[in-house]
Write an enzyme that holds these catalytic residues in place. Structure first.
Site, PDB file in Angstrom:
ATOM      1  N   HIS A 116     -17.913 -95.646 -20.370  1.00  0.00           N
ATOM      2  CA  HIS A 116     -18.658 -95.257 -21.571  1.00  0.00           C
ATOM      3  C   HIS A 116     -19.449 -96.424 -22.170  1.00  0.00           C
ATOM      4  CE1 HIS A 116     -15.041 -96.668 -23.923  1.00  0.00           C
ATOM      5  NE2 HIS A 116     -15.982 -97.019 -24.775  1.00  0.00           N
TER       6      HIS A 116
ATOM      7  N   ASP B  11     -12.756 -93.465 -16.905  1.00  0.00           N
ATOM      8  CA  ASP B  11     -13.479 -94.375 -17.803  1.00  0.00           C
ATOM      9  C   ASP B  11     -13.539 -95.798 -17.253  1.00  0.00           C
ATOM     10  OD1 ASP B  11     -15.056 -94.881 -19.985  1.00  0.00           O
ATOM     11  OD2 ASP B  11     -13.382 -95.308 -21.340  1.00  0.00           O
TER      12      ASP B  11
ATOM     13  N   SER C 296     -14.390-102.294 -26.170  1.00  0.00           N
ATOM     14  CA  SER C 296     -14.315-101.489 -24.950  1.00  0.00           C
ATOM     15  C   SER C 296     -14.673-102.298 -23.716  1.00  0.00           C
ATOM     16  CB  SER C 296     -15.286-100.307 -25.030  1.00  0.00           C
ATOM     17  OG  SER C 296     -14.705 -99.231 -25.680  1.00  0.00           O
TER      18      SER C 296
END
Length: 462
Positions: free
Chosen positions: A201, A234, A315
């Site tokens: 993402h 992910d 992230s």
């Protein structure tokens, strides 16, 4: 949609529409395109109560207002006594102790002033004694002390400082832009020749002709390109060219983690590159669902939960043990929503973050580097939440690993190996954590145990 269709969002276990319910969701941490608030995120924070309008605070010794008659002397005069200024210099006789009267709060005020006067006197005496004891000698000032020598000792092994010193050169900030969005996240170096592991993402907005720039600890910048990505776990791998002497991280074993174990997170929250935070492992095997920002397939992970502070921009960054070994990729947070100035909302840290176990990410990263694609583990069954707990097998595809193992419609899976399965997401996460070809025992609610040989299929990225 069947599980044999590679575009199916739940390739290993598809929820039936009539049984589907809103699952817990984690919020992805990349600060690229603004995302809709997660259904799992608590809405709003408790508001502080404001003081009542017009409410006044009484002054402890307020003077009477103009036109008001003051009763009693200063600060309090016994009934019938002549009022006398507290500052009179004439010799005063010791007054009789006043009798306490019901309903009068004046005695308390008098005692309070008396205490202040006594305290003032004591302070003055203390100041006088101090002045005498100093004797006019030289005073001490911290400003006169020499600056300590620069610290040169190596950080103690097993400390957060040591982990930061070891990992920081391997952590990069990823600045990403696409046709309709831009953002930033983190990643970490896998190899000296430029492979970097991050979250899908973080980089997915650049998958269709966008740009990625990697910024290293020393300020070096280099363009990066996507090698491959897996929306279902992910995980993504990018590569930089033209940068020499990169320092790869050391990968740990996420299967050896324990609840309560200390961990360190490094990343670029809110574009603050090189931020180091620490905490503990709060839970293991936590099923977490997080959707892609561009409508990609839903991610369901069996996550490591931590209270180390992570925020948007963390992230893709590493979660490490105190030996400096990476044991997870920071990916999502559970968070109340804070409103931004543009009428939108962005999740922020609430002490509950989720990381992809490195053992799972390692397998996916190696497949991407070797082939440019990832393989998804699946069993070929549609599942939903069982009313009494567990994962209900809502349908079994012909020729699938589930059918070959003897799973049937309406079976309820309560365990995968020794892991308790509480719902459909728990089963999906448990399957995706393992590799294709693994033989795994499934325990059913009726007491039976079946051996499932997990299947594998290519992961679509669009």
């Amino acid at each position: 949609m069947t599980e044999n269709d590679p575009s199916a969002p739940h390739d290993d276990a598809q929820q039936s529409p009539e049984d589907a319910k809103t699952p817990p969701r984690g919020t992805p941490l990349g600060s690229g395109p603004q995302q809709q608030p997660s259904p799992w995120s608590a809405q709003g924070a408790a508001q502080q109560a404001a003081p009542q309008t017009g409410q006044q605070q009484a002054a402890p010794h307020s003077a009477p207002q103009s036109g008001q008659q003051q009763t009693g002397g200063y600060p309090w005069t016994p009934p019938g006594a002549q009022q006398q200024s507290p500052y009179a210099t004439a010799t005063m006789q010791t007054p009789a102790v006043p009798q306490q009267r019901r309903g009068s709060g004046k005695l308390v005020a008098g005692v309070a002033v008396l205490a202040l006067l006594v305290g003032g006197g004591a302070g003055a005496a203390g100041g006088y004694l101090t002045a005498q004891n100093s004797g006019g000698g030289s005073s001490y000032s911290a400003l006169d002390q020499p600056v300590p020598a620069q610290q040169t000792a190596t950080a103690p092994a097993g400390s957060v400082e040591a982990v930061a010193q070891k990992l920081s050169p391997s952590v990069v900030e990823l600045q990403v832009s696409g046709r309709s969005a831009q953002g930033e996240g983190s990643g970490f170096v896998l190899s000296t020749d430029g492979y970097i592991l991050t979250n899908n993402h973080v980089v997915e907005v650049a998958a269709d002709g966008g740009q990625i720039q990697a910024v290293f600890q020393d300020g070096t910048k280099a363009a990066a390109s996507i090698v491959g990505r897996d929306p279902t776990t992910d995980v993504a791998v990018v590569k930089v060219n033209g940068v020499k002497n990169l320092t790869p991280v050391t990968l740990g074993n996420s299967d050896n983690m324990n609840v309560g174990q200390s961990v360190v997170a490094i990343g670029s929250p809110f574009e603050l590159a090189g931020t180091v935070t620490s905490g503990i492992v709060s839970a293991l095997h936590r099923p977490v669902r997080a959707g892609g920002s561009e409508g990609d397939q839903t991610t369901v992970m069996s996550a490591i939960q931590t209270d180390a502070a992570i925020n948007p921009g963390n992230s893709g960054g590493p979660l490490a043990n105190l030996q400096g070994q990476v044991i997870g990729i920071n990916s999502a947070i559970y968070s109340p929503q804070s409103s931004s100035g543009m009428g939108q909302s962005e999740a922020t840290n609430a002490g509950i973050g989720f990381a992809i176990p490195i053992n799972q990410a390692r397998r996916t990263a190696q497949e991407i580097i070797d082939t440019g694609k990832a393989t998804q583990t699946y069993i070929g069954a549609n599942v939903s939440d069982a009313p009494q707990g567990g994962a209900l097998i809502a349908g079994v595809q012909a020729g699938s690993p589930a059918e070959q193992a003897g799973l049937k419609q309406n079976d309820v899976v309560t365990k995968v190996d020794n892991l308790v399965i509480n719902d459909a997401d728990g089963l999906i996460a448990a399957v995706r954590t393992r590799a294709p070809g693994d033989k795994v025992p499934f325990t059913l609610s009726d007491g039976r145990t079946v051996q499932v040989t997990l299947g594998g299929q290519p992961v679509p990225t669009n």
